[in-house]
Design a protein around this motif. Structure first.
Motif, PDB file in Angstrom:
ATOM      1  N   PHE A   9       4.999  -1.471   7.845  1.00 15.54           N
ATOM      2  CA  PHE A   9       5.771  -0.682   6.881  1.00 15.54           C
ATOM      3  C   PHE A   9       5.656  -1.195   5.449  1.00 15.54           C
ATOM      4  O   PHE A   9       5.715  -0.401   4.504  1.00 15.54           O
ATOM      5  CB  PHE A   9       7.234  -0.598   7.323  1.00 15.54           C
ATOM      6  N   GLU A  51       2.267  -0.056   4.181  1.00 18.28           N
ATOM      7  CA  GLU A  51       2.309   1.400   4.049  1.00 18.28           C
ATOM      8  C   GLU A  51       3.052   1.817   2.791  1.00 18.28           C
ATOM      9  O   GLU A  51       2.647   2.758   2.092  1.00 18.28           O
ATOM     10  CB  GLU A  51       2.968   2.007   5.289  1.00 18.28           C
ATOM     11  N   ALA A  52       4.154   1.116   2.468  1.00 16.51           N
ATOM     12  CA  ALA A  52       4.900   1.431   1.255  1.00 16.51           C
ATOM     13  C   ALA A  52       4.075   1.132   0.012  1.00 16.51           C
ATOM     14  O   ALA A  52       4.076   1.909  -0.958  1.00 16.51           O
ATOM     15  CB  ALA A  52       6.212   0.642   1.231  1.00 16.51           C
ATOM     16  N   ASP A  87       0.757   1.044  -0.166  1.00 13.12           N
ATOM     17  CA  ASP A  87      -0.344   2.009  -0.189  1.00 13.12           C
ATOM     18  C   ASP A  87       0.133   3.380  -0.679  1.00 13.12           C
ATOM     19  O   ASP A  87      -0.526   4.017  -1.520  1.00 13.12           O
ATOM     20  CB  ASP A  87      -0.938   2.132   1.217  1.00 13.12           C
ATOM     21  N   ARG A  88       1.266   3.818  -0.181  1.00 12.06           N
ATOM     22  CA  ARG A  88       1.810   5.131  -0.555  1.00 12.06           C
ATOM     23  C   ARG A  88       2.136   5.172  -2.053  1.00 12.06           C
ATOM     24  O   ARG A  88       1.848   6.164  -2.737  1.00 12.06           O
ATOM     25  CB  ARG A  88       3.055   5.407   0.285  1.00 12.06           C
ATOM     26  N   TYR A  89       2.712   4.116  -2.562  1.00 13.71           N
ATOM     27  CA  TYR A  89       3.097   4.063  -3.977  1.00 13.71           C
ATOM     28  C   TYR A  89       1.871   4.030  -4.882  1.00 13.71           C
ATOM     29  O   TYR A  89       1.743   4.825  -5.821  1.00 13.71           O
ATOM     30  CB  TYR A  89       3.970   2.825  -4.190  1.00 13.71           C
ATOM     31  N   ALA A 117      -1.139   4.898  -4.307  1.00 11.39           N
ATOM     32  CA  ALA A 117      -2.083   6.004  -4.148  1.00 11.39           C
ATOM     33  C   ALA A 117      -1.903   7.062  -5.236  1.00 11.39           C
ATOM     34  O   ALA A 117      -2.861   7.769  -5.585  1.00 11.39           O
ATOM     35  CB  ALA A 117      -1.908   6.644  -2.771  1.00 11.39           C
ATOM     36  N   THR A 118      -0.688   7.184  -5.783  1.00 15.07           N
ATOM     37  CA  THR A 118      -0.423   8.244  -6.771  1.00 15.07           C
ATOM     38  C   THR A 118       0.210   7.751  -8.061  1.00 15.07           C
ATOM     39  O   THR A 118       0.140   8.433  -9.081  1.00 15.07           O
ATOM     40  CB  THR A 118       0.489   9.324  -6.170  1.00 15.07           C
ATOM     41  N   THR A 163      -4.748  -1.404  -2.002  1.00 14.98           N
ATOM     42  CA  THR A 163      -4.483  -0.468  -0.920  1.00 14.98           C
ATOM     43  C   THR A 163      -3.929  -1.199   0.298  1.00 14.98           C
ATOM     44  O   THR A 163      -4.007  -2.428   0.402  1.00 14.98           O
ATOM     45  CB  THR A 163      -5.755   0.283  -0.489  1.00 14.98           C
ATOM     46  N   GLY A 164      -3.393  -0.411   1.224  1.00 15.71           N
ATOM     47  CA  GLY A 164      -2.953  -0.988   2.485  1.00 15.71           C
ATOM     48  C   GLY A 164      -4.091  -1.614   3.249  1.00 15.71           C
ATOM     49  O   GLY A 164      -3.910  -2.624   3.955  1.00 15.71           O
TER      50      GLY A 164
END
Length: 597
Positions: free
Chosen positions: A221, A224-225, A227-229, A231-232, A248-249
């Protein structure tokens, strides 16, 4: 007369840059833990109570001596650059240097993995034992340090208008909290608790639990957080523009902390251990090797001749750092040649009676040195004031500090002879926006890599940027003796060297050696953006004699006096000749404390 006593005990000692962390470490001895357990618990507390200087997204080198081994291991908690981090990636963005803040300089967070590797392989307690104090302070609160309050206040506008997750984490109703105010970080507490829950879900086995927590951080997690942040997200940084990140993750999933052999140097029956040239550590050994050719004891501590000699040796050693240090897994770093006594003897001849005004790296093995640009031109406007602060990559409010750069220190020793020291740093609240949902920002260690082609520290995918972090561990005839470190960025290996010389050459007790007046030179460019440097500079605490100061000025040194007892925060633990544990900590700043029991 000392400001603080040197503490002796029969079970264990902890010294760190925050009293709550030292106390948390001592609680691990009460649980039956060893020095490694104590250090891990203290380190997690420091991530909570010194958020302006470090965090879970940061990095750490750890030196560890297991009782009876006669050896020292280095746990490398310096994460590498992302796979997308190439020189061209920065040049394509119109950049000639890596920014000192924001998302672009982020590397893989190394601190969490390093501390858990130490816990798994050297410690004895469970993850829940060592995490419990940190969770408590993050959840129930702790008193905010004055420098942390000043930093949050200086950055309140950027937190409100740009780094809004940082605003939700550090501001209270949009306003910076005051020094001493009780503050919490519920998101960070939740992150720790979820890591612990995932550890327990792996079963009852202690080591399997630790492995599960590491996996949750680097593949689960947390990754993932991040990577998600990234990414954009595009966030404003020290350039005054918005940039996305490269981490990246997948970068996080591909990394785990390594165990390495230290570099060493013998001095008067003492074996000094340091991390490799991906850290600043070898510069301590180079300085010590240079100074072994001088009668330091005969000069006397604090004398004109002593300060001049130590400063001139530092200039030579740090010039080599600038030209030659880098990640040895990715660059051909001539460590053996740099630490060769013959090389030191040749370099020692360059120490003259006058202050040198040039940067003079050597040519180990006949190689020609390559220096990065000596000054990184600012790309950020002077206004607003918070942007001028972001331009400076150091973890401090520039207008309030005499020493550029700061970090943390944790050291612990137990009566069995286990000994550990680390300098956690990176991921401070000024570095980068808080990652949504995690309660902490990423680190900006990438700023220390250069974009200069062909240099050992040139940025590259998967490569560790050369860091300033530099703890020290000393054995005496193979037995544990002393472990120490200090905050201070580029000054770490000047201040700790003086501590060591005060003890080894001048016979001071560890506490007296810590409290002796301190100095450093800023002759060599800083590792932080914008890499400022001041040729011939010597920064000295006001307690030095007027005769020493004037003598140095006659030699050509540009002496700048700063507030007395304002430089260095050395923390140390060790063992006495009769088997007692000792703890010592600097009174400077009023927050570093040693505890022994």
């Amino acid at each position: 007369m000392l400001f603080r006593p040197e503490l002796h005990g029969t079970r264990g000692a902890v010294a760190s840059t925050h009293w709550l962390a030292s106390a948390a470490g001592m609680r691990m001895y009460d649980k039956g833990g060893n020095a490694f357990d104590a250090a891990v618990a203290a380190a997690f507390v420091i991530q909570v109570v010194e958020p302006h200087l470090n965090g879970p997204g940061g990095d750490v080198p750890i030196l560890a001596h297991r009782a009876g081994s006669g050896a020292v291991d280095v746990v490398c908690g310096q994460g590498p650059m992302p796979r997308a981090a190439t020189v061209e990636a920065f040049q394509d963005r119109g950049l000639s240097t890596v920014p000192g803040s924001g998302l672009l300089p982020a590397v893989v967070p190394g601190a969490f993995g390093a501390w858990l590797r130490l816990l798994k392989e050297f410690g004895t307690l469970r993850l829940e034992d060592v995490l419990e104090p940190a969770i408590g302070y993050a959840e129930r609160g702790y008193p905010l340090l004055p420098k942390a309050a000043a930093m949050i206040d200086a950055l309140a506008e950027v937190f409100r208008d740009h780094w809004q997750e940082s605003g939700r984490t550090y501001l209270r109703g949009g306003v910076a909290p005051k020094a001493g105010e009780r503050v919490t970080n519920p998101a960070l507490a939740a992150t720790y608790k979820r890591l612990l829950a995932e550890a327990k879900a792996a079963g009852a086995d202690r080591e399997r639990q630790i492995d599960a927590a590491v996996k949750a951080f680097y593949e689960g997690f947390v990754a993932e957080a991040v990577d998600r942040y990234l990414a954009t997200a595009e966030e404003i940084d020290s350039t005054g523009r918005r940039h996305g990140g490269l981490l990246t993750g997948a970068d996080m999933a591909a990394w785990r902390p390594g165990l390495e052999q230290p570099l060493t140097l013998e001095h008067r029956g003492l074996t000094v251990h340091k991390a490799g040239p991906w850290s600043q550590g070898p510069v301590f050994l180079q300085q010590l090797s240079l100074l072994q050719g001088f009668d330091l004891a005969g000069m006397g501590p604090g004398s004109e001749e002593y300060v001049h000699t130590v400063v001139e040796a530092a200039k030579l050693a740090f010039a080599d750092r600038e030209a030659w240090y880098g990640d040895p897994a990715h660059a051909d770093v001539p460590v053996k040649e740099l630490l060769d006594p013959a090389y030191a003897a040749a370099r020692r001849a360059l120490v003259g009676a006058e202050a040198s005004e040039v940067l003079r790296p050597g040519a180990p093995g006949g190689r020609e040195p390559l220096l990065p640009p000596l000054w990184d031109a600012s790309t950020a406007p002077a206004e607003p004031e918070w942007l001028a602060e972001l331009e400076q990559g150091i973890p401090a409010i520039v207008k309030l500090t005499a020493a550029k750069g700061d970090t943390c220190c944790v050291t612990a020793t137990d009566a069995d002879g286990n000994m550990v020291v680390a300098t956690p740093s990176g991921g401070w609240l000024k570095s980068s926006p808080v990652v949504p949902g995690l309660g902490f920002p990423l680190g900006t260690r990438g700023q220390m890599a250069t974009l200069t082609p062909g240099h050992p520290n040139t940025l590259a995918p998967g490569k560790r940027p050369r860091t300033t972090l530099s703890p020290s561990l000393v054995l005496r005839y193979g037995q544990p003796y002393l472990a120490f470190g200090t905050p201070g960025g580029d000054q770490q290996d000047q201040w700790t060297l003086q501590f060591f010389l005060n003890h080894a050459e001048h016979g001071m007790s560890p506490q007296a050696a810590i409290e002796a007046r301190t100095f450093h030179t800023e002759h060599v460019p800083t590792s932080f953006t914008p890499r400022e440097y001041r040729p011939r500079s010597v920064v000295m605490e006001r307690g030095f004699s007027p005769e020493t100061v004037e003598g140095l000025r006659r030699r050509g040194h540009e002496v700048r006096l700063v507030e007395d007892y304002s430089l260095s925060k050395v923390c140390a633990t060790g063992l006495t000749s009769d088997g007692m544990v000792l703890g010592a900590a600097s009174p400077r700043g009023g927050q570093a404390y040693a505890v022994a029991g």
